[in-house]
Design an enzyme around this catalytic site. Structure first.
Site, PDB file in Angstrom:
ATOM      1  N   HIS A 178     -18.754 -31.485  15.511  1.00  0.00           N
ATOM      2  CA  HIS A 178     -17.793 -32.584  15.676  1.00  0.00           C
ATOM      3  C   HIS A 178     -18.498 -33.840  16.216  1.00  0.00           C
ATOM      4  O   HIS A 178     -18.249 -34.949  15.746  1.00  0.00           O
ATOM      5  CB  HIS A 178     -16.695 -32.209  16.688  1.00  0.00           C
ATOM      6  CG  HIS A 178     -15.817 -31.058  16.287  1.00  0.00           C
ATOM      7  ND1 HIS A 178     -15.677 -29.934  17.058  1.00  0.00           N
ATOM      8  CD2 HIS A 178     -15.020 -30.875  15.205  1.00  0.00           C
ATOM      9  CE1 HIS A 178     -14.821 -29.107  16.478  1.00  0.00           C
ATOM     10  NE2 HIS A 178     -14.420 -29.640  15.342  1.00  0.00           N
ATOM     11  N   LYS A 213       0.811 -23.280  17.340  1.00  0.00           N
ATOM     12  CA  LYS A 213      -0.514 -22.636  17.259  1.00  0.00           C
ATOM     13  C   LYS A 213      -1.201 -22.794  18.622  1.00  0.00           C
ATOM     14  O   LYS A 213      -1.801 -23.838  18.903  1.00  0.00           O
ATOM     15  CB  LYS A 213      -1.347 -23.302  16.155  1.00  0.00           C
ATOM     16  CG  LYS A 213      -2.588 -22.533  15.786  1.00  0.00           C
ATOM     17  CD  LYS A 213      -3.271 -23.178  14.584  1.00  0.00           C
ATOM     18  CE  LYS A 213      -4.775 -23.122  14.711  1.00  0.00           C
ATOM     19  NZ  LYS A 213      -5.469 -24.064  13.831  1.00  0.00           N
ATOM     20  N   ARG A 234     -17.927 -29.282   5.607  1.00  0.00           N
ATOM     21  CA  ARG A 234     -19.102 -28.422   5.790  1.00  0.00           C
ATOM     22  C   ARG A 234     -19.539 -27.811   4.476  1.00  0.00           C
ATOM     23  O   ARG A 234     -20.588 -28.063   3.953  1.00  0.00           O
ATOM     24  CB  ARG A 234     -18.793 -27.305   6.800  1.00  0.00           C
ATOM     25  CG  ARG A 234     -18.848 -27.772   8.225  1.00  0.00           C
ATOM     26  CD  ARG A 234     -18.083 -26.879   9.134  1.00  0.00           C
ATOM     27  NE  ARG A 234     -16.654 -26.972   8.875  1.00  0.00           N
ATOM     28  CZ  ARG A 234     -15.716 -26.491   9.666  1.00  0.00           C
ATOM     29  NH1 ARG A 234     -16.056 -25.857  10.760  1.00  0.00           N
ATOM     30  NH2 ARG A 234     -14.446 -26.622   9.379  1.00  0.00           N
ATOM     31  N   SER A 238     -15.637 -24.183  15.658  1.00  0.00           N
ATOM     32  CA  SER A 238     -15.169 -23.828  17.004  1.00  0.00           C
ATOM     33  C   SER A 238     -14.936 -22.318  17.088  1.00  0.00           C
ATOM     34  O   SER A 238     -15.247 -21.692  18.109  1.00  0.00           O
ATOM     35  CB  SER A 238     -13.861 -24.558  17.324  1.00  0.00           C
ATOM     36  OG  SER A 238     -14.045 -25.939  17.280  1.00  0.00           O
TER      37      SER A 238
HETATM   38  P1  ADP Z   1      -8.895 -28.506  12.105  1.00  0.00           P
HETATM   39  O1  ADP Z   1      -8.156 -27.352  12.736  1.00  0.00           O
HETATM   40  O2  ADP Z   1      -8.083 -29.705  11.881  1.00  0.00           O
HETATM   41  O3  ADP Z   1      -9.777 -28.152  10.920  1.00  0.00           O
HETATM   42  P2  ADP Z   1     -11.298 -28.631  13.631  1.00  0.00           P
HETATM   43  O4  ADP Z   1     -11.461 -28.999  15.053  1.00  0.00           O
HETATM   44  O5  ADP Z   1     -11.694 -27.270  13.219  1.00  0.00           O
HETATM   45  O6  ADP Z   1      -9.826 -28.966  13.276  1.00  0.00           O
HETATM   46  O7  ADP Z   1     -12.080 -29.679  12.730  1.00  0.00           O
HETATM   47  C1  ADP Z   1     -11.775 -31.043  12.744  1.00  0.00           C
HETATM   48  C2  ADP Z   1     -12.565 -31.704  11.641  1.00  0.00           C
HETATM   49  O8  ADP Z   1     -13.952 -31.577  11.915  1.00  0.00           O
HETATM   50  C3  ADP Z   1     -12.363 -31.093  10.261  1.00  0.00           C
HETATM   51  O9  ADP Z   1     -12.430 -32.138   9.310  1.00  0.00           O
HETATM   52  C4  ADP Z   1     -13.556 -30.167  10.103  1.00  0.00           C
HETATM   53  O10 ADP Z   1     -13.884 -29.973   8.748  1.00  0.00           O
HETATM   54  C5  ADP Z   1     -14.606 -30.973  10.829  1.00  0.00           C
HETATM   55  N1  ADP Z   1     -15.692 -30.140  11.342  1.00  0.00           N
HETATM   56  C6  ADP Z   1     -15.605 -29.073  12.168  1.00  0.00           C
HETATM   57  N2  ADP Z   1     -16.830 -28.545  12.393  1.00  0.00           N
HETATM   58  C7  ADP Z   1     -17.711 -29.301  11.689  1.00  0.00           C
HETATM   59  C8  ADP Z   1     -19.123 -29.254  11.478  1.00  0.00           C
HETATM   60  N3  ADP Z   1     -19.871 -28.308  12.025  1.00  0.00           N
HETATM   61  N4  ADP Z   1     -19.677 -30.189  10.683  1.00  0.00           N
HETATM   62  C9  ADP Z   1     -18.895 -31.124  10.092  1.00  0.00           C
HETATM   63  N5  ADP Z   1     -17.566 -31.222  10.240  1.00  0.00           N
HETATM   64  C10 ADP Z   1     -16.975 -30.334  11.019  1.00  0.00           C
END
Ligand code: ADP
Length: 160
Positions: free
Chosen positions: A16, A40, A89, A127
């Site tokens: 992130h 959630k 990703r 995460s």
């Molecule tokens: P959500 O539940 O909305 O997917 P996340 O916190 O998992 O929330 O992710 C928020 C955003 O960050 C999403 O667009 C996700 O694809 C992106 N993201 C999460 N991890 C990575 C990573 N390692 N590299 C690039 N983008 C990421």
């Protein structure tokens, strides 16, 4: 351009932070918005996620941390954001992200979604995987900043 980067950030990872840093270099203001989803329940509370995000992004002057509930399009409009940023990703992210982008565009035609490709080194990082490793006592220092690592340790210690 003012953009919003929405997500769960439960908790924030280097993946992130990489997206936040690279996007902040391209936009005037980036609002990182944590989704408050009552149906959630996350590992970290909304407040905990915000505290961690604020701490790990404090060096980025044009980045603001906030939270929202309800429709992202309404939130973006209220904040004056004209764009949504999402990280991509792998191909597995694509289908869901594309669907969301098309729905959001349908709701508000003026709101554009931009996809930022993950850096190679964070392409596998999420995460959930970080939580899984930490829960079983693994070292997550290469996935998250120290303050997040400590927060994970405290969280899982309390559960045992
Ligand atoms: P959500 O539940 O909305 O997917 P996340 O916190 O998992 O929330 O992710 C928020 C955003 O960050 C999403 O667009 C996700 O694809 C992106 N993201 C999460 N991890 C990575 C990573 N390692 N590299 C690039 N983008 C990421």
């Amino acid at each position: 351009m003012k953009a919003v980067y929405p997500g769960s950030f439960d908790p924030v990872t280097y993946g992130h932070i990489d997206i936040i840093k690279r996007t902040s270099e391209k936009v005037e203001t980036l609002v990182v918005a944590v989704l408050n989803n009552p149906s959630k329940k996350g590992t970290f509370s909304l407040e905990e996620r915000i505290v961690l995000l604020k701490e790990v992004t404090k060096e980025f002057e044009n980045v603001e941390i906030d939270s929202f509930d309800g429709l992202l399009t309404d939130y973006a409009y209220k904040k004056g954001c004209t764009s949504i940023v999402r990280g991509l990703r792998a191909v597995s992210d694509f289908e869901y992200e594309m669907q969301m982008a098309l729905v959001n565009k349908k709701i508000n035609n003026n709101l554009e979604t931009f996809f930022m490709a993950s850096s190679t080194k964070y392409g596998y990082l999420s995460s959930s995987i970080v939580k899984e490793v930490s829960m079983f006592g693994g070292n997550v220092s290469c996935f998250v900043p120290e303050i997040v690592e400590e927060a994970l340790k405290n969280k899982f210690k309390r559960r045992i």
